[in-house]
Motif scaffolding. Structure first.
Motif, PDB file in Angstrom:
ATOM      1  N   LEU A 137       0.853  -1.184   0.000  1.00 57.59           N
ATOM      2  CA  LEU A 137       0.000   0.000   0.000  1.00 57.59           C
ATOM      3  C   LEU A 137       0.892   1.239   0.000  1.00 57.59           C
ATOM      4  N   SER A 138       0.702   2.120  -0.978  1.00 59.51           N
ATOM      5  CA  SER A 138       1.569   3.294  -1.102  1.00 59.51           C
ATOM      6  C   SER A 138       0.747   4.542  -1.363  1.00 59.51           C
ATOM      7  N   CYS A 139       1.388   5.682  -1.189  1.00 59.13           N
ATOM      8  CA  CYS A 139       0.730   6.964  -1.425  1.00 59.13           C
ATOM      9  C   CYS A 139       1.758   7.939  -1.993  1.00 59.13           C
ATOM     10  N   ASP A 140       1.417   8.594  -3.108  1.00 57.50           N
ATOM     11  CA  ASP A 140       2.358   9.545  -3.699  1.00 57.50           C
ATOM     12  C   ASP A 140       2.125  10.948  -3.123  1.00 57.50           C
ATOM     13  N   LYS A 141       2.899  11.910  -3.599  1.00 59.58           N
ATOM     14  CA  LYS A 141       2.838  13.266  -3.045  1.00 59.58           C
ATOM     15  C   LYS A 141       1.522  13.977  -3.359  1.00 59.58           C
ATOM     16  N   HIS A 142       0.758  13.455  -4.319  1.00 61.84           N
ATOM     17  CA  HIS A 142      -0.535  14.041  -4.663  1.00 61.84           C
ATOM     18  C   HIS A 142      -1.689  13.426  -3.861  1.00 61.84           C
ATOM     19  N   GLY A 143      -1.374  12.460  -3.010  1.00 63.72           N
ATOM     20  CA  GLY A 143      -2.404  11.819  -2.198  1.00 63.72           C
ATOM     21  C   GLY A 143      -3.077  10.637  -2.855  1.00 63.72           C
ATOM     22  N   LEU A 144      -2.553  10.170  -3.987  1.00 70.76           N
ATOM     23  CA  LEU A 144      -3.131   9.016  -4.670  1.00 70.76           C
ATOM     24  C   LEU A 144      -2.650   7.722  -4.012  1.00 70.76           C
ATOM     25  N   VAL A 145      -3.585   6.919  -3.582  1.00 71.38           N
ATOM     26  CA  VAL A 145      -3.277   5.674  -2.878  1.00 71.38           C
ATOM     27  C   VAL A 145      -3.426   4.507  -3.845  1.00 71.38           C
ATOM     28  N   SER A 146      -2.455   3.611  -3.841  1.00 68.81           N
ATOM     29  CA  SER A 146      -2.486   2.451  -4.732  1.00 68.81           C
ATOM     30  C   SER A 146      -1.791   1.276  -4.063  1.00 68.81           C
ATOM     31  N   ALA A 147      -1.855   0.125  -4.722  1.00 72.30           N
ATOM     32  CA  ALA A 147      -1.160  -1.081  -4.248  1.00 72.30           C
ATOM     33  C   ALA A 147      -0.665  -1.818  -5.478  1.00 72.30           C
ATOM     34  N   ASP A 148       0.340  -1.251  -6.134  1.00 75.60           N
ATOM     35  CA  ASP A 148       0.855  -1.851  -7.366  1.00 75.60           C
ATOM     36  C   ASP A 148       2.372  -2.008  -7.373  1.00 75.60           C
ATOM     37  N   ARG A 149       2.994  -1.873  -6.197  1.00 72.24           N
ATOM     38  CA  ARG A 149       4.453  -1.984  -6.133  1.00 72.24           C
ATOM     39  C   ARG A 149       4.874  -3.195  -5.320  1.00 72.24           C
ATOM     40  N   GLU A 150       5.834  -3.928  -5.860  1.00 69.38           N
ATOM     41  CA  GLU A 150       6.331  -5.115  -5.170  1.00 69.38           C
ATOM     42  C   GLU A 150       7.494  -4.788  -4.250  1.00 69.38           C
ATOM     43  N   ALA A 151       8.129  -3.632  -4.447  1.00 68.44           N
ATOM     44  CA  ALA A 151       9.227  -3.203  -3.582  1.00 68.44           C
ATOM     45  C   ALA A 151       8.736  -2.081  -2.677  1.00 68.44           C
ATOM     46  N   ARG A 152       9.351  -1.937  -1.521  1.00 60.02           N
ATOM     47  CA  ARG A 152       8.927  -0.889  -0.599  1.00 60.02           C
ATOM     48  C   ARG A 152       9.961   0.218  -0.515  1.00 60.02           C
ATOM     49  N   GLY A 153       9.464   1.427  -0.427  1.00 60.13           N
ATOM     50  CA  GLY A 153      10.301   2.603  -0.310  1.00 60.13           C
ATOM     51  C   GLY A 153       9.620   3.590   0.619  1.00 60.13           C
ATOM     52  N   PRO A 154      10.035   4.854   0.610  1.00 56.68           N
ATOM     53  CA  PRO A 154       9.425   5.855   1.494  1.00 56.68           C
ATOM     54  C   PRO A 154       7.918   6.007   1.300  1.00 56.68           C
ATOM     55  N   GLN A 155       7.436   5.898   0.048  1.00 51.84           N
ATOM     56  CA  GLN A 155       6.006   6.068  -0.198  1.00 51.84           C
ATOM     57  C   GLN A 155       5.180   4.886   0.302  1.00 51.84           C
ATOM     58  N   GLU A 156       5.838   3.788   0.633  1.00 45.97           N
ATOM     59  CA  GLU A 156       5.137   2.607   1.157  1.00 45.97           C
ATOM     60  C   GLU A 156       5.199   2.541   2.682  1.00 45.97           C
ATOM     61  N   GLU A 157       5.723   3.567   3.319  1.00 44.76           N
ATOM     62  CA  GLU A 157       5.833   3.578   4.777  1.00 44.76           C
ATOM     63  C   GLU A 157       4.670   4.355   5.389  1.00 44.76           C
ATOM     64  N   TRP A 158       4.114   3.795   6.459  1.00 46.67           N
ATOM     65  CA  TRP A 158       3.001   4.406   7.180  1.00 46.67           C
ATOM     66  C   TRP A 158       3.302   4.408   8.669  1.00 46.67           C
ATOM     67  N   THR A 159       2.917   5.468   9.337  1.00 52.05           N
ATOM     68  CA  THR A 159       3.087   5.556  10.789  1.00 52.05           C
ATOM     69  C   THR A 159       1.722   5.462  11.451  1.00 52.05           C
ATOM     70  N   PRO A 160       1.423   4.357  12.151  1.00 52.70           N
ATOM     71  CA  PRO A 160       0.119   4.236  12.810  1.00 52.70           C
ATOM     72  C   PRO A 160       0.058   5.094  14.069  1.00 52.70           C
ATOM     73  N   VAL A 161      -1.068   5.757  14.259  1.00 54.22           N
ATOM     74  CA  VAL A 161      -1.297   6.579  15.444  1.00 54.22           C
ATOM     75  C   VAL A 161      -2.535   6.027  16.149  1.00 54.22           C
ATOM     76  N   VAL A 162      -2.341   5.490  17.356  1.00 49.66           N
ATOM     77  CA  VAL A 162      -3.450   4.893  18.115  1.00 49.66           C
ATOM     78  C   VAL A 162      -4.003   5.934  19.086  1.00 49.66           C
ATOM     79  N   PHE A 163      -5.302   6.188  19.005  1.00 47.57           N
ATOM     80  CA  PHE A 163      -5.941   7.178  19.860  1.00 47.57           C
ATOM     81  C   PHE A 163      -6.490   6.521  21.127  1.00 47.57           C
ATOM     82  N   PRO A 164      -6.787   7.325  22.153  1.00 50.14           N
ATOM     83  CA  PRO A 164      -7.272   6.758  23.425  1.00 50.14           C
ATOM     84  C   PRO A 164      -8.508   5.880  23.283  1.00 50.14           C
ATOM     85  N   ASP A 165      -9.367   6.164  22.285  1.00 51.46           N
ATOM     86  CA  ASP A 165     -10.569   5.341  22.116  1.00 51.46           C
ATOM     87  C   ASP A 165     -10.289   4.033  21.385  1.00 51.46           C
TER      88      ASP A 165
END
Length: 285
Positions: A137-165
């Protein structure tokens, strides 16, 4: 009178087992069945879907649900068309059928499951499809989300944020958030250009319980390692605070006594700092 031992007159056939043997074998069989049932129960419990309590627990098979109205939706991957699909969880159910509560939802198809892997030494994760060839799962600088890459790079990195709820938001490398957006045709799609976290950016995330335990065990080992490292080692401490040139340690007999006394009194670090200051002063005088 004959001195021979009295033998039982009960007939026994070759290969027949005694009652005692049968009892022991029955016990062994029962114990084996009990162990087998216990193992099956443990395996079943390990695959139970649970909510993560912290970001480090998000790993392994992952199920993401958005609390949309009137039906909650999940992020799936269509391996045939090679594209992400935002799918209603109630698409195959009639209006009269009873729906489980939102937090009771579990994946019913493999396409609804993503595989989360963590980047070593980083709070970021990668989300890979559970079907097909495994696309990220990746996202480019324009906010377009896709899943078409077999290699991972910076655009394939996500930081999960868990909220109190308990809900989770996913931030991309551009510090924007993953969200559910309605397109011109009324269809729902994913975007990755939200600057703030609101209703559209919050997801319920479920992982398997064994991976949650794994995260706790790793955290426990890491914490224990930090505790062990914090224990004062006089030799190492001397090298840190009193080494001059090529790690040469300068400790006199009187200093050793003083340091030993300071350690017993719980003021070793203070004594070592005083010793260092004294050595510096003597050296530059």
């Amino acid at each position: 009178m004959s001195t021979d031992k009295v033998r039982s007159t009960k007939l026994k056939f070759k290969g027949e087992k005694t009652k005692k043997k049968r009892t022991r074998e029955d016990d062994d069989e029962g114990a084996g069945s009990s162990r087998r049932r216990r193992r099956e129960n443990d395996e079943e419990a390990s695959e139970t879907w649970v909510l993560p309590e912290s970001a480090v627990e998000i790993r392994g098979p992952t199920f993401m649900v958005h609390p949309s109205d009137p039906s909650p939706i999940t992020i799936t991957y269509d391996s045939t068309r090679g594209r992400i699909v935002v799918q209603s969880l109630d698409k195959d159910k009639s209006e009269d059928s009873e729906h489980p509560s939102l937090l009771e939802r579990v994946p019913t198809e493999v396409s609804q499951v993503w595989v989360t892997t963590r980047v070593a030494g980083s709070p970021t994760i990668n989300l890979r499809t559970g079907t097909g060839e495994g696309k990220f799962l990746s996202c480019d600088k324009h906010g377009l989300v896709s899943a078409d890459r077999e290699a991972r790079g910076p655009q394939e990195e996500w930081t999960p944020v868990v909220f109190p709820d308990g809900m989770v938001a996913f931030q991309n490398v551009y510090e924007k958030y993953l969200s559910v957006d309605e397109t011109a045709g009324g269809q729902l799609a994913l975007r990755g250009d939200s600057e703030e976290v609101g209703f559209r950016e919050r997801f319920w995330v479920k992982i398997q319980s064994k991976y949650k335990r794994e995260a706790h065990e790793e955290e426990k080992k890491r914490t224990e390692g930090m505790v062990d490292a914090s224990k004062i080692d006089e030799t190492s401490a001397n090298k840190i605070y009193q080494a001059w040139g090529a790690g040469r340690t300068v400790v006199s007999v009187d200093d050793k006594k003083e340091l030993k006394k300071a350690r017993k009194e719980g003021r070793l670090a203070e004594a070592l700092l005083d010793r260092r200051s004294k050595l510096k002063s003597d050296r530059f005088c």
